[in-house]
Write a protein that holds these residues in place. Structure first.
Motif, short mmCIF file in Angstrom:
data_model
loop_
_atom_site.label_atom_id
_atom_site.label_comp_id
_atom_site.label_asym_id
_atom_site.label_seq_id
_atom_site.Cartn_x
_atom_site.Cartn_y
_atom_site.Cartn_z
N GLY A 150 -48.14 -5.04 7.67
CA GLY A 150 -49.09 -4.99 6.57
C GLY A 150 -50.13 -6.08 6.73
O GLY A 150 -49.80 -7.27 6.66
N ILE A 151 -51.37 -5.70 6.98
CA ILE A 151 -52.45 -6.66 7.21
C ILE A 151 -53.47 -6.53 6.10
O ILE A 151 -54.01 -5.44 5.85
N VAL A 181 -56.29 -5.07 -4.09
CA VAL A 181 -54.88 -4.96 -3.70
C VAL A 181 -54.02 -5.62 -4.76
O VAL A 181 -54.24 -6.79 -5.12
N GLU A 182 -53.07 -4.86 -5.29
CA GLU A 182 -52.11 -5.41 -6.25
C GLU A 182 -50.91 -5.96 -5.47
O GLU A 182 -50.24 -5.22 -4.76
N VAL A 183 -50.67 -7.26 -5.62
CA VAL A 183 -49.62 -7.94 -4.85
C VAL A 183 -48.56 -8.48 -5.81
O VAL A 183 -48.89 -9.05 -6.86
N TYR A 184 -47.31 -8.28 -5.44
CA TYR A 184 -46.22 -8.88 -6.21
C TYR A 184 -45.15 -9.40 -5.26
O TYR A 184 -45.05 -8.95 -4.11
N VAL A 192 -45.29 -7.78 -1.49
CA VAL A 192 -45.56 -6.35 -1.36
C VAL A 192 -46.93 -6.07 -1.94
O VAL A 192 -47.28 -6.57 -3.01
N GLY A 193 -47.71 -5.29 -1.21
CA GLY A 193 -49.04 -4.91 -1.67
C GLY A 193 -49.13 -3.42 -1.91
O GLY A 193 -48.56 -2.62 -1.16
N THR A 194 -49.83 -3.04 -2.95
CA THR A 194 -50.02 -1.63 -3.29
C THR A 194 -51.41 -1.45 -3.89
O THR A 194 -52.11 -2.44 -4.16
N ALA A 195 -51.80 -0.21 -4.09
CA ALA A 195 -53.12 0.08 -4.65
C ALA A 195 -53.01 0.40 -6.13
O ALA A 195 -52.04 1.01 -6.57
N PRO A 196 -54.00 0.02 -6.92
CA PRO A 196 -54.03 0.48 -8.31
C PRO A 196 -54.09 2.00 -8.34
O PRO A 196 -54.64 2.63 -7.43
N THR A 226 -46.76 -1.60 1.19
CA THR A 226 -46.23 -2.21 2.40
C THR A 226 -46.09 -3.71 2.18
O THR A 226 -46.72 -4.27 1.27
N ASN A 227 -45.26 -4.36 2.99
CA ASN A 227 -45.15 -5.81 2.93
C ASN A 227 -46.41 -6.45 3.52
O ASN A 227 -46.93 -5.99 4.53
#
Length: 342
Positions: A150-151, A181-184, A192-196, A226-227
């Protein structure tokens, strides 16, 4: 960050069965990822009863309840069925006690079940709830999956982040999020990053507009999350700026409690950023596996210095020996030299 998760979402994602209360699944919400194992409560100890948690009953709790009288067990279950209690879950395909069903019906609390062991059910529910209820941070950038890494690509607006992501998608890699990018934090070492939801699978290209990556390139071109393994920052090239040339200038970005490696790539006309990012991903993976090209270069350089130093020492020794020999010849008696010549 979501304030709560409905019990209906938990049932769907943790693959739970519903023994009672199907009509109340959407009404009941969960506000914490902690799961309670009410062992002490079965003995009548309610001083620290966490009523807001999911109550998980396993083989131990069900076995203990079978030794209780109907009145005692019903009293305990009524005390456990608080208005804020989200749901009860019974593991290992065990039948819920009748007293639990009777008390749950009065408070409209769902009673759920699973064929999995208590440990597996606990793990599945905890992982799902932690992901959904975790604190989130919004970062301006593009998140792509390159060779399984995950970049996150960051940089000023208009520098070419989305265009680079599009080129990577065309080269067989996958898009996770564009622009935001939403990161938690998943655990102590993983982000972990994901999209709204509103931006999922979408990519903005200036001059074209919004494109749907999944529609144009297929489902293999996108991922939901993805991480975040590496941050690549795109910066405008300038002669005054100093950029890493040996690969030993990696920085770290602290997000929540995790340090994410960061490298900066200069942007100028003629540079193929997609290929450079692919190389950066492969090099990062090689370093993670113990191979570092910078260390190889340093080792080769040190060996070359040793060889040159040894050659210089040998040359100096030969020059010294030649000088001493010439000195001896110059210092001999000329008559002796004439006699020897005869």
């Amino acid at each position: 960050m979501a304030d709560s998760v409905s019990v209906a979402d938990l049932v769907e994602n943790a693959r739970l069965d519903v023994y009672y209360g199907k009509e109340y699944l959407d009404e009941r919400t969960i506000s914490t990822s902690d799961i309670s194992r009410p062992g002490l409560e079965l003995t009548g100890f309610f001083n620290y009863y966490p009523a807001k948690r999911i109550q998980l009953l396993g083989i131990t709790e069900i076995s203990y309840s079978k030794g209780m009288t109907h009145e005692a067990l019903l009293d305990v279950m009524q005390q456990m069925c608080q208005p804020q209690t989200p749901a009860f879950v019974v593991s290992t395909q065990l039948d819920p006690p009748e007293e639990l069903l009777e008390a749950a019906k009065k408070e409209h609390i769902p009673v759920l079940g699973s064929k999995l062991t208590t440990s597996r059910v606990l793990s599945n529910m905890t992982n799902y709830l932690e992901d959904k209820l975790a604190e989130r941070k919004s970062i301006h950038g593009v998140l792509v999956d390159v060779y399984g890494l995950g970049i996150m690509i960051t940089g000023d607006s208009g520098i070419g982040k989305s265009e680079t992501a599009l080129e990577l998608v065309k080269r067989g890699h996958r898009l996770i999020a564009d622009d935001r990018v939403e990161v938690y934090q998943q655990n102590e070492q993983t982000l972990v990053g994901t999209a709204p939801a509103i931006l999922r699978h979408l990519l903005e290209i200036r001059g074209i507009g919004i494109i749907d990556v999944m529609t144009l390139f297929g489902t293999g071109a996108v991922r939901s999350q993805t991480n975040v393994s590496l941050i690549i920052h795109l910066a405008n090239y300038s002669k005054e700026a100093k950029f890493d040339r040996l690969g030993n200038g990696t920085q770290n970005v602290h997000i929540f409690d995790v340090d994410v490696p960061k490298i900066t790539i200069p942007v100028r006309t003629g540079r193929n950023l997609a290929i450079i990012i692919e190389a950066a991903a492969m090099n990062f993976r090689a370093q993670s596996m113990g191979y570092d090209a910078t260390e190889t270069f340093d080792r080769n350089l040190n060996n070359l210095i040793k060889v040159n130093s040894k050659a210089d020492a040998t040359h100096k020794k030969e020059e010294k020996n030649l000088a001493e020999k010439n000195k001896d010849l110059i210092g001999e008696d000329p008559k002796k030299s004439d006699d020897s010549g005869r």
